[in-house]
Design an enzyme around this catalytic site. Sequence first.
Site, PDB file in Angstrom:
ATOM      1  N   LYS A  65      79.281 128.225 -42.749  1.00  0.00           N
ATOM      2  CA  LYS A  65      79.801 129.471 -43.328  1.00  0.00           C
ATOM      3  C   LYS A  65      81.176 129.862 -42.782  1.00  0.00           C
ATOM      4  O   LYS A  65      82.000 130.407 -43.508  1.00  0.00           O
ATOM      5  CB  LYS A  65      78.808 130.621 -43.107  1.00  0.00           C
ATOM      6  CG  LYS A  65      77.517 130.443 -43.892  1.00  0.00           C
ATOM      7  CD  LYS A  65      76.581 131.620 -43.682  1.00  0.00           C
ATOM      8  CE  LYS A  65      75.240 131.365 -44.339  1.00  0.00           C
ATOM      9  NZ  LYS A  65      74.325 132.514 -44.224  1.00  0.00           N
ATOM     10  N   ASP A 101      75.251 137.852 -48.064  1.00  0.00           N
ATOM     11  CA  ASP A 101      74.084 137.950 -47.172  1.00  0.00           C
ATOM     12  C   ASP A 101      73.720 139.402 -46.864  1.00  0.00           C
ATOM     13  O   ASP A 101      72.552 139.782 -46.894  1.00  0.00           O
ATOM     14  CB  ASP A 101      74.364 137.214 -45.852  1.00  0.00           C
ATOM     15  CG  ASP A 101      74.248 135.712 -45.998  1.00  0.00           C
ATOM     16  OD1 ASP A 101      73.541 135.244 -46.913  1.00  0.00           O
ATOM     17  OD2 ASP A 101      74.878 134.997 -45.193  1.00  0.00           O
TER      18      ASP A 101
END
Length: 280
Positions: A65, A101
């Site tokens: 990420k 997220d």
Amino acid sequence: MSHYAVFGHPVSHSLSPRIHAAFGRQTGIELNYTAVDAAPEAFMQALDAFAAGGGRGANVTLPLKEAAFALCSATSERAQRAGAVNTLTRNDGQWHGDNTDGIGLVRDLTGRLRLDLRGRRALLLGAGGSARGVAPALLDAGVSELIIANRTPERADALADALGEPERAHSRYWEDLVNEGDFALIVNATSASRSGATEFSLPFQLSTPRTLAVDLNYGEAAIAFLAWARTAGCRDMVDGLGMLVEQAAAAFEIWHGVRPDTAPVYAALRGKDASLVTAD
Ligand code: ATR
């Protein structure tokens, strides 16, 4: 047919292909979504090959990420606040990065679990990439206070500082949590279980019979923390499966402009008998 994929390392366990295929069927959007295993050093090349083959969007999972954030030509504000990207979109030959997220977690808590986060105290355990992803969204959802504790205290300090909300976001030493009172929400964003820890050591005083305990991991990796939560007497215990479905839905909306219905997809993945991982 447009091409999408999740990149990770390892990635074979990923539920994202199933989730996006289900969203596609539900909304009548034809798509091809695969899982691509890419070690960090091979990620850029794999992504280039994916784009050359018509890849239009990608999800990015551990441990890529931060690397995804670094390679984007443009990033959303929430990706910048997290310093991490989990959703890539191909625009004009370049990758644009977002991070769904945090909104995924908050939608799972406030939607499916009907928790009103406004004015509630929240404890965030961990200060790595996962914690950075969800902390800004918890503040945006209106928690009164966000206490961050991490095994390495300097990282908790850095995260609290980076959030830029000194009135609400504070770091604490793990061993001082016993003096912190109780919390409506306790979020485990550590990777302790993924790295083999089988027990979670936290003071029981942190919980009350109204506390919701959430592990951002799902499956076996959530067992140790949720076992602590059960023993501590938390009201509900939930793993990260709902967040996973919600972050996928937010990515799906970015790519296709349609918001899928997450409830049936979550129910199918969980198995129809248990919408919550509860004490019994
Ligand atoms: P992720 O992307 O999953 O957040 P990460 O960025 O490597 O992964 O962060 C892992 C987090 O889990 C960190 O907060 C880490 O604590 P440190 O900063 O002290 O390394 C935490 N963590 C990992 N193993 C742990 C353990 N056995 N006990 C407590 N915390 C742990």
